[in-house]
Design a protein around this motif. Sequence first.
Motif, PDB file in Angstrom:
ATOM      1  N   GLY A 138     -10.522  35.332  17.103  1.00  0.00           N
ATOM      2  CA  GLY A 138     -10.361  35.842  15.846  1.00  0.00           C
ATOM      3  C   GLY A 138     -10.133  37.430  16.001  1.00  0.00           C
ATOM      4  O   GLY A 138     -10.040  37.958  16.955  1.00  0.00           O
ATOM      5  N   GLU A 189      -6.090  32.569  16.384  1.00  0.00           N
ATOM      6  CA  GLU A 189      -5.330  33.188  15.224  1.00  0.00           C
ATOM      7  C   GLU A 189      -4.056  33.961  15.446  1.00  0.00           C
ATOM      8  O   GLU A 189      -4.194  34.656  16.644  1.00  0.00           O
ATOM      9  CB  GLU A 189      -6.197  34.109  14.302  1.00  0.00           C
ATOM     10  N   SER A 241      -4.045  28.938  14.496  1.00  0.00           N
ATOM     11  CA  SER A 241      -3.960  29.238  12.822  1.00  0.00           C
ATOM     12  C   SER A 241      -3.208  30.431  12.626  1.00  0.00           C
ATOM     13  O   SER A 241      -3.202  31.793  13.051  1.00  0.00           O
ATOM     14  CB  SER A 241      -5.443  29.624  12.770  1.00  0.00           C
ATOM     15  N   ASP A 301      -2.711  29.409   6.965  1.00  0.00           N
ATOM     16  CA  ASP A 301      -3.471  30.082   6.192  1.00  0.00           C
ATOM     17  C   ASP A 301      -2.689  30.688   5.087  1.00  0.00           C
ATOM     18  O   ASP A 301      -1.646  31.137   5.058  1.00  0.00           O
ATOM     19  CB  ASP A 301      -4.117  31.437   6.670  1.00  0.00           C
TER      20      ASP A 301
END
Length: 376
Positions: free
Chosen positions: A57, A91, A114, A155
């Motif tokens: 992340g 991410e 993500s 997202d």
Amino acid sequence: MLGIYLHIPFCIKKCNYCDFVSMEREEPMDAYFHALGTEIKMTGRMYERKVDSVFFGGGTPSFPPAQYITGAMDALRRAFDVQEDAEITLEANPCSLDAQKLREYRAAGINRLSIGLQAAQDRLLAMLGRQHTRGQFERAYGLAREAGFSNINIDVIYALPGQETTEWEDTLCFATEKEPEHVSAYALKIEPGTPLFRAVELGEAVPADEDTDLAMYHMAQDVLEGKDFTNYEVSNFAKEGFECRHNLKYWNVRDYLGLGAAAHSCMDHMRFSNTEDVEEYISNMKAGKLRYASSELVSEKDRKLEYIMLKLRLKNGFSFFDYKSRFNEIFPEAFSREMGRVVSLGLAETDGRGLYPTKRGFDLQNQLVSLLIQNL
């Protein structure tokens, strides 16, 4: 099984709403990843645990050259017993993905992406300070599928200043048309110290009101559940079998280890975190010392509070058996009056084996938790 989070603090440009620890400078990148490798090696000696989830992340983990991420994965496998079927998430922002990077990620064992869409309208993306367009997202998503990624989260953010309900619906439809396995839909939080916060203070941006926020949340539930996504956590929706295994560790109050600047950990009821200062983190690792910025032994009262708060973010709530196995206490007896109250208000329901939040409980999370813990 242990989950490991790695914080990658580098970005092309910090978004207008972001208050995470990140930087736009690239100079310390080599030193940072060397320091991260050192921490991985040191903590691997301390925690001989099997690892079944890894999460990169940030920041923007897809911003650095792929060699840094693949190198970190190699270091993790040398230091920890990373399971063959581990969920490994990265991410990514659309503007920092390309075909070569994606192939290298797959070769390194990263099996879940993500990708931050946030909004399907370029004007809203610009307002948020995002560095990509709708078209760039489409291209990046297509490249990810071509590279073999079969587990992708998108997202999206709602309740944006100036966002029309029709624009939010368009974002949801655009996202679901891509047929992702998972969608995370978050209400915008305008955090102090961010450019967006200052814009609100100056009257240049007007936050969405509570009614609009709730209406958009309900729209997300309707649209996504209509496309066979399960609202398994307040803000998260998944196709069957594609719930985020790493994040479930947080919500199920399991041990997790955070590595990198600003990373937080909770191991054996001990919470601790690294410094948020990237240069200080690098310096600490050069000295070969784990100097945590904070650490505390979590009291039983706080453990109960955290358990109730996090578990009731999940559609499946918690079982009374699990609660008793952790705290040696029968929940319906210890919380008889409080449980009766939340059930009578329609915030939760019980079948005698556990407590589960209703859709109204998802809407009123703070009230649900506050009522249950008021006498804790």
